[in-house]
Motif scaffolding. Sequence first.
Motif, PDB file in Angstrom:
ATOM      1  N   GLY A 108     -10.182  87.481 -43.005  1.00 26.01           N
ATOM      2  CA  GLY A 108      -9.304  86.394 -42.591  1.00 26.01           C
ATOM      3  C   GLY A 108      -8.945  86.546 -41.126  1.00 26.01           C
ATOM      4  N   PHE A 109      -8.509  85.449 -40.517  1.00 29.35           N
ATOM      5  CA  PHE A 109      -8.124  85.508 -39.101  1.00 29.35           C
ATOM      6  C   PHE A 109      -7.147  84.396 -38.778  1.00 29.35           C
ATOM      7  CE2 PHE A 109     -11.528  82.470 -39.086  1.00 29.35           C
ATOM      8  CZ  PHE A 109     -11.135  81.529 -38.152  1.00 29.35           C
ATOM      9  N   VAL A 110      -6.421  84.606 -37.698  1.00 25.12           N
ATOM     10  CA  VAL A 110      -5.543  83.589 -37.131  1.00 25.12           C
ATOM     11  C   VAL A 110      -5.859  83.490 -35.645  1.00 25.12           C
ATOM     12  CG1 VAL A 110      -3.619  85.204 -36.697  1.00 25.12           C
ATOM     13  CG2 VAL A 110      -3.154  82.743 -36.927  1.00 25.12           C
ATOM     14  N   ALA A 111      -5.933  82.268 -35.142  1.00 22.01           N
ATOM     15  CA  ALA A 111      -6.144  81.996 -33.719  1.00 22.01           C
ATOM     16  C   ALA A 111      -4.977  81.136 -33.252  1.00 22.01           C
ATOM     17  CB  ALA A 111      -7.477  81.282 -33.507  1.00 22.01           C
ATOM     18  N   PHE A 112      -4.299  81.579 -32.199  1.00 22.11           N
ATOM     19  CA  PHE A 112      -3.110  80.866 -31.744  1.00 22.11           C
ATOM     20  C   PHE A 112      -2.972  80.979 -30.234  1.00 22.11           C
ATOM     21  CE2 PHE A 112      -1.980  85.146 -32.971  1.00 22.11           C
ATOM     22  CZ  PHE A 112      -1.228  85.608 -31.902  1.00 22.11           C
ATOM     23  N   GLY A 113      -2.200  80.058 -29.682  1.00 20.34           N
ATOM     24  CA  GLY A 113      -1.901  80.084 -28.257  1.00 20.34           C
ATOM     25  C   GLY A 113      -1.016  78.924 -27.874  1.00 20.34           C
ATOM     26  N   ASN A 114      -0.195  79.132 -26.884  1.00 16.64           N
ATOM     27  CA  ASN A 114       0.693  78.075 -26.375  1.00 16.64           C
ATOM     28  C   ASN A 114       1.534  77.435 -27.474  1.00 16.64           C
ATOM     29  OD1 ASN A 114      -0.214  78.397 -23.689  1.00 16.64           O
ATOM     30  ND2 ASN A 114      -2.023  77.192 -24.179  1.00 16.64           N
ATOM     31  N   GLY A 115       1.961  78.243 -28.425  1.00 14.71           N
ATOM     32  CA  GLY A 115       2.830  77.738 -29.481  1.00 14.71           C
ATOM     33  C   GLY A 115       2.117  76.979 -30.584  1.00 14.71           C
ATOM     34  N   TRP A 116       0.794  77.049 -30.613  1.00 13.10           N
ATOM     35  CA  TRP A 116       0.023  76.345 -31.639  1.00 13.10           C
ATOM     36  C   TRP A 116      -0.781  77.333 -32.475  1.00 13.10           C
ATOM     37  CZ3 TRP A 116      -0.437  71.239 -33.006  1.00 13.10           C
ATOM     38  CH2 TRP A 116       0.247  70.322 -32.209  1.00 13.10           C
ATOM     39  N   ILE A 117      -0.790  77.140 -33.768  1.00 17.09           N
ATOM     40  CA  ILE A 117      -1.742  77.807 -34.646  1.00 17.09           C
ATOM     41  C   ILE A 117      -2.968  76.902 -34.648  1.00 17.09           C
ATOM     42  CG2 ILE A 117      -2.288  78.542 -37.003  1.00 17.09           C
ATOM     43  CD1 ILE A 117      -0.089  80.233 -35.904  1.00 17.09           C
ATOM     44  N   GLU A 118      -4.035  77.373 -34.053  1.00 13.99           N
ATOM     45  CA  GLU A 118      -5.257  76.574 -33.973  1.00 13.99           C
ATOM     46  C   GLU A 118      -6.143  76.762 -35.198  1.00 13.99           C
ATOM     47  OE1 GLU A 118      -5.783  74.311 -31.771  1.00 13.99           O
ATOM     48  OE2 GLU A 118      -4.224  74.837 -30.329  1.00 13.99           O
ATOM     49  N   GLN A 119      -6.156  77.972 -35.739  1.00 15.56           N
ATOM     50  CA  GLN A 119      -6.997  78.288 -36.894  1.00 15.56           C
ATOM     51  C   GLN A 119      -6.276  79.352 -37.723  1.00 15.56           C
ATOM     52  OE1 GLN A 119     -10.320  77.060 -37.212  1.00 15.56           O
ATOM     53  NE2 GLN A 119     -10.206  75.960 -35.288  1.00 15.56           N
ATOM     54  N   LEU A 120      -6.308  79.219 -39.033  1.00  9.17           N
ATOM     55  CA  LEU A 120      -5.851  80.274 -39.939  1.00  9.17           C
ATOM     56  C   LEU A 120      -6.679  80.137 -41.205  1.00  9.17           C
ATOM     57  CD1 LEU A 120      -4.037  82.604 -40.857  1.00  9.17           C
ATOM     58  CD2 LEU A 120      -2.346  80.917 -41.548  1.00  9.17           C
ATOM     59  N   TYR A 121      -7.549  81.109 -41.446  1.00  8.89           N
ATOM     60  CA  TYR A 121      -8.438  81.063 -42.602  1.00  8.89           C
ATOM     61  C   TYR A 121      -8.546  82.434 -43.235  1.00  8.89           C
ATOM     62  CZ  TYR A 121      -9.851  76.425 -41.179  1.00  8.89           C
ATOM     63  OH  TYR A 121      -9.843  75.094 -40.861  1.00  8.89           O
ATOM     64  N   VAL A 122      -8.544  82.437 -44.560  1.00  5.48           N
ATOM     65  CA  VAL A 122      -8.734  83.647 -45.360  1.00  5.48           C
ATOM     66  C   VAL A 122      -9.819  83.322 -46.378  1.00  5.48           C
ATOM     67  CG1 VAL A 122      -7.656  85.253 -46.992  1.00  5.48           C
ATOM     68  CG2 VAL A 122      -6.344  84.379 -45.027  1.00  5.48           C
ATOM     69  N   LEU A 123     -10.762  84.250 -46.553  1.00  6.31           N
ATOM     70  CA  LEU A 123     -11.821  84.027 -47.543  1.00  6.31           C
ATOM     71  C   LEU A 123     -11.223  83.748 -48.914  1.00  6.31           C
ATOM     72  CD1 LEU A 123     -14.379  86.797 -46.544  1.00  6.31           C
ATOM     73  CD2 LEU A 123     -14.651  84.325 -46.260  1.00  6.31           C
ATOM     74  N   PRO A 124     -11.789  82.815 -49.664  1.00  8.17           N
ATOM     75  CA  PRO A 124     -11.222  82.432 -50.967  1.00  8.17           C
ATOM     76  C   PRO A 124     -10.972  83.610 -51.914  1.00  8.17           C
ATOM     77  CG  PRO A 124     -12.948  80.902 -50.344  1.00  8.17           C
ATOM     78  CD  PRO A 124     -12.962  81.998 -49.323  1.00  8.17           C
ATOM     79  N   ASP A 125     -11.847  84.590 -51.933  1.00  3.79           N
ATOM     80  CA  ASP A 125     -11.666  85.745 -52.821  1.00  3.79           C
ATOM     81  C   ASP A 125     -10.446  86.585 -52.455  1.00  3.79           C
ATOM     82  OD1 ASP A 125     -14.000  84.910 -54.029  1.00  3.79           O
ATOM     83  OD2 ASP A 125     -15.240  86.490 -53.146  1.00  3.79           O
ATOM     84  N   TRP A 126      -9.904  86.380 -51.286  1.00  3.00           N
ATOM     85  CA  TRP A 126      -8.768  87.167 -50.813  1.00  3.00           C
ATOM     86  C   TRP A 126      -7.451  86.389 -50.832  1.00  3.00           C
ATOM     87  CZ3 TRP A 126      -9.005  92.321 -49.734  1.00  3.00           C
ATOM     88  CH2 TRP A 126     -10.281  92.878 -49.725  1.00  3.00           C
ATOM     89  N   HIS A 127      -7.481  85.150 -51.312  1.00  3.07           N
ATOM     90  CA  HIS A 127      -6.240  84.362 -51.394  1.00  3.07           C
ATOM     91  C   HIS A 127      -5.251  85.048 -52.329  1.00  3.07           C
ATOM     92  CE1 HIS A 127      -8.092  80.245 -50.101  1.00  3.07           C
ATOM     93  NE2 HIS A 127      -8.219  81.169 -49.179  1.00  3.07           N
ATOM     94  N   GLY A 128      -3.971  84.844 -52.046  1.00  5.25           N
ATOM     95  CA  GLY A 128      -2.914  85.345 -52.913  1.00  5.25           C
ATOM     96  C   GLY A 128      -2.595  86.820 -52.741  1.00  5.25           C
ATOM     97  N   GLN A 129      -3.132  87.456 -51.707  1.00  5.36           N
ATOM     98  CA  GLN A 129      -2.886  88.886 -51.499  1.00  5.36           C
ATOM     99  C   GLN A 129      -2.027  89.172 -50.268  1.00  5.36           C
ATOM    100  OE1 GLN A 129      -6.311  91.426 -52.199  1.00  5.36           O
ATOM    101  NE2 GLN A 129      -7.347  89.728 -53.229  1.00  5.36           N
ATOM    102  N   GLY A 130      -1.438  88.126 -49.681  1.00  6.44           N
ATOM    103  CA  GLY A 130      -0.540  88.308 -48.546  1.00  6.44           C
ATOM    104  C   GLY A 130      -1.218  88.365 -47.195  1.00  6.44           C
ATOM    105  N   ILE A 131      -2.525  88.165 -47.159  1.00  8.30           N
ATOM    106  CA  ILE A 131      -3.242  88.265 -45.887  1.00  8.30           C
ATOM    107  C   ILE A 131      -2.875  87.110 -44.964  1.00  8.30           C
ATOM    108  CG2 ILE A 131      -5.532  88.225 -44.813  1.00  8.30           C
ATOM    109  CD1 ILE A 131      -6.485  89.749 -47.374  1.00  8.30           C
ATOM    110  N   GLY A 132      -2.835  85.902 -45.474  1.00  7.00           N
ATOM    111  CA  GLY A 132      -2.458  84.759 -44.649  1.00  7.00           C
ATOM    112  C   GLY A 132      -1.064  84.915 -44.069  1.00  7.00           C
ATOM    113  N   ARG A 133      -0.118  85.361 -44.889  1.00  5.71           N
ATOM    114  CA  ARG A 133       1.258  85.566 -44.415  1.00  5.71           C
ATOM    115  C   ARG A 133       1.290  86.647 -43.330  1.00  5.71           C
ATOM    116  NH1 ARG A 133       3.422  86.133 -48.927  1.00  5.71           N
ATOM    117  NH2 ARG A 133       3.144  88.373 -49.107  1.00  5.71           N
ATOM    118  N   THR A 134       0.538  87.724 -43.532  1.00  9.87           N
ATOM    119  CA  THR A 134       0.494  88.801 -42.545  1.00  9.87           C
ATOM    120  C   THR A 134      -0.073  88.293 -41.219  1.00  9.87           C
ATOM    121  OG1 THR A 134       0.285  90.466 -44.270  1.00  9.87           O
ATOM    122  CG2 THR A 134      -0.456  91.096 -42.065  1.00  9.87           C
TER     123      THR A 134
END
Length: 159
Positions: free
Chosen positions: A64-90
């Motif tokens: 999973g990864f998050v891409a951000f800048g200038n106060g914007w979240i441009e991308q936030l994706y976590v592989l489907p098999d890893w959903h629900g494990q707190g990775i997106g929140r982290t």
Amino acid sequence: MAIHLRQLGLEDMDDAARVHRRSFDHALPELAGLHTPEEDRAYFRGSVFEGCEIWGAFDERLVGFVAFGNGWIEQLYVLPDWHGQGIGRTLLDVAKAKWPRLTLWTFQQNGPARLFYERNGFVPVEETGGLGNEAKAPDVRYEWHRDGLTEPSLRSRLL
């Protein structure tokens, strides 16, 4: 297996593009195929890498990864098999630690993403009919403020 975070470099962009495509197509199959894998890789190596700070979550590979800048979240994706494990929140917390306000867009039809963002303090502030995005799919803009002063009202602006 323990997950670890690190900032991504240019050498990680092909993996980020793969995570994006797999996650996007899983969440929104009706919008799958907007771009080829080659277009995804070029976009990540160019626009995303050049314009964003990007953090990834790894087990033995990028999950999973998050891409951000200038106060914007441009991308936030976590592989489907890893959903629900707190990775997106982290990953989201990495961006929240660096910016006092964050804004992002997601598609209105992506119920799981909307629920995720709302559970993490984001408030919907605008809906559009989708004329401003390449998929032409209705979307919604969310905002988060560290001080919690985001107005919980939704202003609709149908384009």
